[in-house]
Design an enzyme around this catalytic site. Sequence first.
Site, PDB file in Angstrom:
ATOM      1  N   LYS A 124      34.736  66.812  72.606  1.00 28.42           N
ATOM      2  CA  LYS A 124      35.717  67.437  71.732  1.00 28.42           C
ATOM      3  C   LYS A 124      35.421  68.932  71.675  1.00 28.42           C
ATOM      4  O   LYS A 124      34.308  69.333  71.342  1.00 28.42           O
ATOM      5  CB  LYS A 124      35.650  66.836  70.329  1.00 28.42           C
ATOM      6  CG  LYS A 124      36.732  67.365  69.387  1.00 28.42           C
ATOM      7  CD  LYS A 124      36.728  66.603  68.065  1.00 28.42           C
ATOM      8  CE  LYS A 124      37.864  67.049  67.167  1.00 28.42           C
ATOM      9  NZ  LYS A 124      37.918  66.281  65.903  1.00 28.42           N
ATOM     10  N   VAL A 171      40.261  66.831  73.358  1.00 28.99           N
ATOM     11  CA  VAL A 171      39.208  65.895  73.735  1.00 28.99           C
ATOM     12  C   VAL A 171      39.385  65.580  75.205  1.00 28.99           C
ATOM     13  O   VAL A 171      40.491  65.259  75.645  1.00 28.99           O
ATOM     14  CB  VAL A 171      39.291  64.593  72.906  1.00 28.99           C
ATOM     15  CG1 VAL A 171      38.201  63.617  73.353  1.00 28.99           C
ATOM     16  CG2 VAL A 171      39.132  64.887  71.422  1.00 28.99           C
ATOM     17  N   GLY A 178      45.034  68.490  69.837  1.00 33.69           N
ATOM     18  CA  GLY A 178      45.515  68.669  68.477  1.00 33.69           C
ATOM     19  C   GLY A 178      45.183  70.051  67.967  1.00 33.69           C
ATOM     20  O   GLY A 178      44.777  70.935  68.733  1.00 33.69           O
ATOM     21  N   GLY A 179      45.339  70.239  66.669  1.00 29.50           N
ATOM     22  CA  GLY A 179      45.125  71.549  66.074  1.00 29.50           C
ATOM     23  C   GLY A 179      43.698  72.040  66.173  1.00 29.50           C
ATOM     24  O   GLY A 179      43.439  73.240  66.165  1.00 29.50           O
ATOM     25  N   MET A 180      42.735  71.104  66.249  1.00 28.42           N
ATOM     26  CA  MET A 180      41.332  71.488  66.329  1.00 28.42           C
ATOM     27  C   MET A 180      40.838  71.601  67.764  1.00 28.42           C
ATOM     28  O   MET A 180      39.647  71.729  68.017  1.00 28.42           O
ATOM     29  CB  MET A 180      40.468  70.463  65.578  1.00 28.42           C
ATOM     30  CG  MET A 180      40.472  70.653  64.074  1.00 28.42           C
ATOM     31  SD  MET A 180      39.662  72.194  63.560  1.00 28.42           S
ATOM     32  CE  MET A 180      37.957  71.789  63.928  1.00 28.42           C
ATOM     33  N   ASP A 194      42.908  60.488  57.044  1.00 26.41           N
ATOM     34  CA  ASP A 194      44.027  60.125  57.908  1.00 26.41           C
ATOM     35  C   ASP A 194      43.807  58.726  58.477  1.00 26.41           C
ATOM     36  O   ASP A 194      43.931  58.510  59.682  1.00 26.41           O
ATOM     37  CB  ASP A 194      44.161  61.153  59.041  1.00 26.41           C
ATOM     38  CG  ASP A 194      45.474  61.002  59.795  1.00 26.41           C
ATOM     39  OD1 ASP A 194      46.437  60.449  59.222  1.00 26.41           O
ATOM     40  OD2 ASP A 194      45.541  61.437  60.966  1.00 26.41           O
TER      41      ASP A 194
END
Length: 206
Positions: free
Chosen positions: A87, A72, A67-69, A188
Amino acid sequence: MPTPAPEIDDVGKTHASPSAPGAPPPATLGESRHTTVLPAIEWQGDQPRLVTNNRSRFEELGELGRGGMGEVVLAKDHDIDRTVALKKLPPGSDVAQVLRFVEEVRAVGKLEHPNIVPVHDVGIDVDGRFFFVMKHLGGETLDAVIKKMRAGDAATRERFSRPVRMQVLLGVMHAVGYAHRQGFVHRDLKPANIMIGPFGEVTVVD
């Protein structure tokens, strides 16, 4: 998983930005910043022998999500002999990404609750990328369970009877209620971010 005000996105190997204050210099290729501590045990007849292993503690086995961060990955923890989830920040992360990552680690690490995924450790990989270690959750998401039930899957309908579904809901409510009391809001919360383990354990993630 529950986070403070900044929004956290979903998340192998990551480089910390050279411009990030306090970011460590990249490690030499092949160098491990996280080596095993516990010795291996070899038996010679009935006599144990301790063998020191100077190897990387975490061995990456495959990607679990991205994802954007960052991403994982599934990893083997050679010290404790278990699989975990790592992560990691993405390569070339800027100061803002590093700050959000640090905030996420510290926020989630404070939320010690049976329905919230625990943080085990933090570290820097061989490429100088920040990561934190979480429990690897087995099972499936509530989203997957709902889709199976809508499709008429008999086994899923039998497993997730009305009382069981109520227990899942209570688990989510316990996690969110605890996070709220600690001053955190999940930004979320959805079925895809709720894991149901093989023994019915409910965990809120992301």
